[in-house]
Design an enzyme around this catalytic site. Structure first.
Site, PDB file in Angstrom:
ATOM      1  N   CYS A 208      25.457  83.201 -25.249  1.00  0.00           N
ATOM      2  CA  CYS A 208      26.068  82.697 -26.477  1.00  0.00           C
ATOM      3  C   CYS A 208      27.438  83.305 -26.718  1.00  0.00           C
ATOM      4  O   CYS A 208      28.218  82.802 -27.523  1.00  0.00           O
ATOM      5  CB  CYS A 208      25.154  82.965 -27.678  1.00  0.00           C
ATOM      6  SG  CYS A 208      23.871  81.700 -27.862  1.00  0.00           S
TER       7      CYS A 208
ATOM      8  N   ASP B 110      20.888  73.556 -38.201  1.00  0.00           N
ATOM      9  CA  ASP B 110      20.688  73.986 -36.825  1.00  0.00           C
ATOM     10  C   ASP B 110      20.487  72.838 -35.852  1.00  0.00           C
ATOM     11  O   ASP B 110      20.580  73.032 -34.637  1.00  0.00           O
ATOM     12  CB  ASP B 110      19.473  74.928 -36.744  1.00  0.00           C
ATOM     13  CG  ASP B 110      19.739  76.227 -37.482  1.00  0.00           C
ATOM     14  OD1 ASP B 110      20.868  76.732 -37.368  1.00  0.00           O
ATOM     15  OD2 ASP B 110      18.837  76.703 -38.177  1.00  0.00           O
TER      16      ASP B 110
ATOM     17  N   ASP C 174      24.379  62.709 -19.811  1.00  0.00           N
ATOM     18  CA  ASP C 174      25.262  62.824 -18.645  1.00  0.00           C
ATOM     19  C   ASP C 174      26.240  63.955 -18.904  1.00  0.00           C
ATOM     20  O   ASP C 174      26.684  64.177 -20.036  1.00  0.00           O
ATOM     21  CB  ASP C 174      26.036  61.523 -18.411  1.00  0.00           C
ATOM     22  CG  ASP C 174      25.237  60.516 -17.607  1.00  0.00           C
ATOM     23  OD1 ASP C 174      24.972  60.795 -16.429  1.00  0.00           O
ATOM     24  OD2 ASP C 174      24.888  59.458 -18.166  1.00  0.00           O
TER      25      ASP C 174
ATOM     26  N   ASP D 135      24.172  53.978 -19.910  1.00  0.00           N
ATOM     27  CA  ASP D 135      22.711  53.997 -19.772  1.00  0.00           C
ATOM     28  C   ASP D 135      22.041  53.244 -20.919  1.00  0.00           C
ATOM     29  O   ASP D 135      21.020  52.569 -20.723  1.00  0.00           O
ATOM     30  CB  ASP D 135      22.201  55.438 -19.732  1.00  0.00           C
ATOM     31  CG  ASP D 135      22.532  56.129 -18.422  1.00  0.00           C
ATOM     32  OD1 ASP D 135      22.677  55.430 -17.407  1.00  0.00           O
ATOM     33  OD2 ASP D 135      22.653  57.370 -18.422  1.00  0.00           O
TER      34      ASP D 135
ATOM     35  N   GLY E 129      26.608  68.948 -31.342  1.00  0.00           N
ATOM     36  CA  GLY E 129      26.819  69.297 -29.949  1.00  0.00           C
ATOM     37  C   GLY E 129      26.944  70.788 -29.742  1.00  0.00           C
ATOM     38  O   GLY E 129      26.591  71.601 -30.612  1.00  0.00           O
TER      39      GLY E 129
ATOM     40  N   ASP F  53      22.970  50.490 -14.755  1.00  0.00           N
ATOM     41  CA  ASP F  53      24.400  50.753 -14.609  1.00  0.00           C
ATOM     42  C   ASP F  53      24.632  51.448 -13.276  1.00  0.00           C
ATOM     43  O   ASP F  53      23.829  52.261 -12.825  1.00  0.00           O
ATOM     44  CB  ASP F  53      24.969  51.552 -15.780  1.00  0.00           C
ATOM     45  CG  ASP F  53      24.372  52.936 -15.932  1.00  0.00           C
ATOM     46  OD1 ASP F  53      23.183  53.114 -15.569  1.00  0.00           O
ATOM     47  OD2 ASP F  53      25.077  53.834 -16.413  1.00  0.00           O
TER      48      ASP F  53
END
Length: 723
Positions: free
Chosen positions: A418, A451, A468, A491, A541, A629
């Site tokens: 982290c 969180d 991906d 996808d 993210g 794809d």
């Protein structure tokens, strides 16, 4: 290209791929400065060499012979290549505004954009005349003019406005080419009439009397009517008007007048002269803003010189040296322009006139000498040397100021785990700069300090999820973010799903805090440029620092249970539809080796930036029975997944496969992706392997695609309409 792991300490941005900047790129490639990151912002991927333009127009050269390919050159220099046009500059915040992308920060800026013929002040010139610059637009217009002339009958009159060397050369070169084309078609080349208009009492006013006499004679021999003292006041369809003269009929007008500057330097507050050109001192540095440099036609020097590529070429080495010196805090050195230079002016055919001061000469041998000089110049930039890996670069510490040195000294001791996360302050600033979009079914997203993201799945619908993530293969961070988002969303669209949300996973290279912030912002801004039109929101993210740029997304979609596309739905008699051309793997493998043309890579990037969403909607309308794809396993790998799941065989018409421009050439040269050998193991799924393997495009069946198209089976009766 010299590779260095030195963290970025300063950013040098080059605007324009002019004659001075190509020298800068080559010299930095030969001797890089670790810690100094180069970015080239250019409107044209292939920059024309002005000395060979008349020869190209006359038909003596092909396109690649007289254009410098900035793609391989930028890679050689280790420079990021940003394809776009500058729209504005803020010297105080050091931000460059470029159309269609986020602003670009710089510590040092160099401008070498060239000039354009002045058409603004002449009514009708912008609408009805074809200006010689920008050259790419001129060349497109020139091809259209060729079609007009060859399709016409009877007299066709072409007026060339501008009696300098450029106007004279262009008149003779275009006349030579058009008359030759007409003769080859059995047409009468004498039906083509040429006029050359100049506002002064003579042509070539900056050249000696001997040169002028020679060209007046040549123009007369070629039946080019010379109209002196014709100050053009208006251009309209079919005619040119000049002050104090009768209207001059003209079916086409070529505009080669005195140069004008782009508007944005003056609007930004840079010191400019009365014509709008950037005022620089003897060191080629802006007199109003230290750290900003200009060279070539766009620069106004203390000791003015004609707008000629000769001077831009000579400025290249001095500009390179001064950019190094400015980056390392050393004194700059002056550029001393030559008083006289050898000018070689072609006459359309393989013949030229030499000019130096009061001396002049003419002959076919001079054209051959000019051809040799021009080709030697082009070879320096289109045939780049292989550099030894252990070439000793300058010390990175020389690049940075004291604050940067203190900041960079901690980078070698970056933590893992982290501890590798992007700092909270940087992350907060980035998120504040990004637009926030919301959906009702994203209960907690990026604007909530919790969180985890919380999603709601509407009753009667299913959640479709994919992920991906890959290392960057281009240096344009914003465009990489766009491509990665398209790749991930593919996808969802291949499953027939509606995009709902995404979580981003970003690794940005070590660097100063500002560099990390800009890299992360550009990545996410690029991703959002794709996510928002798709209907998806960025819901959260994770970001970290690492040795190299990498990015990916976890994407979520929603689909009705009875509307899911599967790989196993193919039916006997269906036709196959592929929505994008193949070839990204081989092209970018070639790009890494500097063997791909810049326009090939630009076309590939354009394809990768195209969303599969509309393609998926189209396939839905025409009742696709199965879909996937095409990505890392190549067309054949993904097709085999479909045939096995559907328990059918397929026949591929290899000649019908759409290919990206250049892919056939790079495969023929034996340049393949590093994943190709693993994909090639799937060739056992091909029935007639011996015959199929002889097809020159066979390797492209195994070429891994990034952000590739959708491959679907469609009822045969619907396939043509779907395409």
């Amino acid at each position: 290209m010299q590779k260095t792991n030195a963290p970025v300490a300063k950013d040098l941005v080059l605007v324009g791929g002019g004659h001075s900047h190509v020298a800068v790129l080559r010299r930095f490639g030969m001797r890089p400065l670790p810690g100094l990151r180069l970015t080239l912002v250019t409107r044209d991927i292939h920059t024309p060499y002005s000395g060979m333009l008349p020869g190209y127009v006359a038909g003596h050269y092909g396109f690649d012979e007289c254009h410098i390919d900035l793609g391989p050159l930028a890679r050689f220099a280790g420079a990021r290549l940003y394809h776009g046009e500058v729209e504005g500059l803020d010297p105080e915040t050091r931000m460059l505004q470029i159309g269609g992308r986020p602003p670009v920060y710089f510590d040092l800026l160099s401008i070498n954009t060239g000039s354009r013929p002045a058409t603004v002040d002449v009514p009708g010139a912008a609408e009805f005349a074809l200006p010689v610059k920008p050259i790419d637009a001129f060349l497109r217009g020139w091809e259209r003019l060729i079609e007009r002339v060859t399709a016409s009958s009877g007299r066709f009159r072409i007026a060339v406005v501008g009696g300098g060397a450029g106007g004279v050369e262009l008149a003779l070169a275009t006349q030579y080419r058009l008359q030759k084309l007409l003769a080859e078609r059995g047409d009468d080349p004498e039906r083509l009439e040429y006029l050359l208009l100049t506002q002064g009492p003579e042509v070539l006013p900056t050249h000696s009397e001997g040169v002028r006499k020679r060209f007046v004679r040549v123009l007369g021999e070629r039946s080019v009517r010379l109209l002196t003292n014709h100050q053009v006041t208006e251009v309209r369809e079919g005619a040119v008007r000049a002050e104090g003269h009768a209207e001059v009929p003209a079916d086409a007008v070529l505009w080669v007048t005195s140069a004008s500057a782009p508007t944005w330097p003056a609007q930004s507050g840079l010191a400019v002269n009365d014509s709008g050109f950037i005022r620089v001192d003897a060191n080629l540095q802006s007199i109003s803003h230290p750290g900003i440099f200009a060279a070539g036609d766009v620069a106004a020097l203390p000791d003015p010189r004609p707008k000629s590529g000769v001077f831009a070429v000579r400025q290249g080495p001095v500009l390179t040296d001064n950019l190094r010196r400015a980056a390392t805090g050393r004194d700059l050195r002056p550029y001393r322009p030559q008083r006289n230079f050898l000018g070689l002016i072609s006459t359309g055919d393989r013949y030229a006139v030499a000019s130096r001061g009061e001396w002049s000469m003419e002959g076919a041998w001079l054209w051959r000498m000019k051809d040799w000089i021009d080709r030697r110049f082009m070879t320096r930039f289109n045939e780049l040397p292989d550099m030894p890996e252990d070439a000793a670069p300058e010390l990175a510490s020389g690049v940075a100021d004291q604050e940067a040195i203190r900041e960079l000294s901690t980078l070698a001791m970056r933590c893992g785990g982290c501890g590798a996360k992007v700092g909270s302050t940087v992350l907060t600033r980035v998120m504040q700069r990004l637009p926030v979009t919301r959906r009702d079914d994203v209960v907690l997203g990026i604007d909530a300090p919790d969180d985890a993201t919380v999603l709601s799945v509407p009753q009667g619908r299913l959640l479709v999820q994919s992920v991906d993530y890959f290392r960057a293969f281009i240096d344009d961070t914003y465009t990489f973010g766009r491509i990665a988002a398209n790749h991930a969303l593919g996808d969802l669209f291949a499953m027939g799903a509606e995009a709902q949300s995404a979580l981003a996973i970003a690794t940005v290279p070590y660097g100063r805090e500002r560099v990390v912030e800009e890299s992360l912002y550009e990545l996410l801004a690029g991703a959002l440029a794709v996510l928002q039109p798709s209907g998806a929101v960025l819901a959260g993210g994770h970001s970290s620092e690492g040795a190299e740029l990498a990015f990916g997304l976890t994407v979520n979609g929603l689909v009705d249970p009875d509307a899911i596309w599967r790989k196993g739905g193919m039916r006997p008699g269906d036709a196959l539809v592929l929505t994008k051309p193949l070839g990204t793997g081989t092209l970018f493998a070639a790009d890494m080796r500097r063997k791909a043309k810049g326009r090939w890579i630009e076309d590939a990037i354009t394809s990768m930036c195209l969303s599969n969403q509309v393609g998926g909607e189209c396939l839905r309308r025409f009742h696709a029975t199965a879909c996937t794809d095409v990505t890392g396993f190549g067309l054949l790998g993904h097709l085999l997944e479909m045939t096995r799941a559907s328990e059918v065989d397929v026949v591929l018409e290899v000649n019908a496969l759409p290919l990206l421009d250049g892919a056939a050439e790079t495969v023929a040269a034996g340049i393949l992706s590093s994943l190709q050998p693993q994909n090639l193991r799937l060739r056992r799924g091909v029935a007639d392997l011996e015959r199929a393997g002889q097809h020159p495009h066979f390797p492209l069946l195994f070429d891994p695609q990034t952000a590739g198209g959708l491959l679907a089976s469609v009822p045969a009766g619907q396939a043509q309409a779907c395409v």
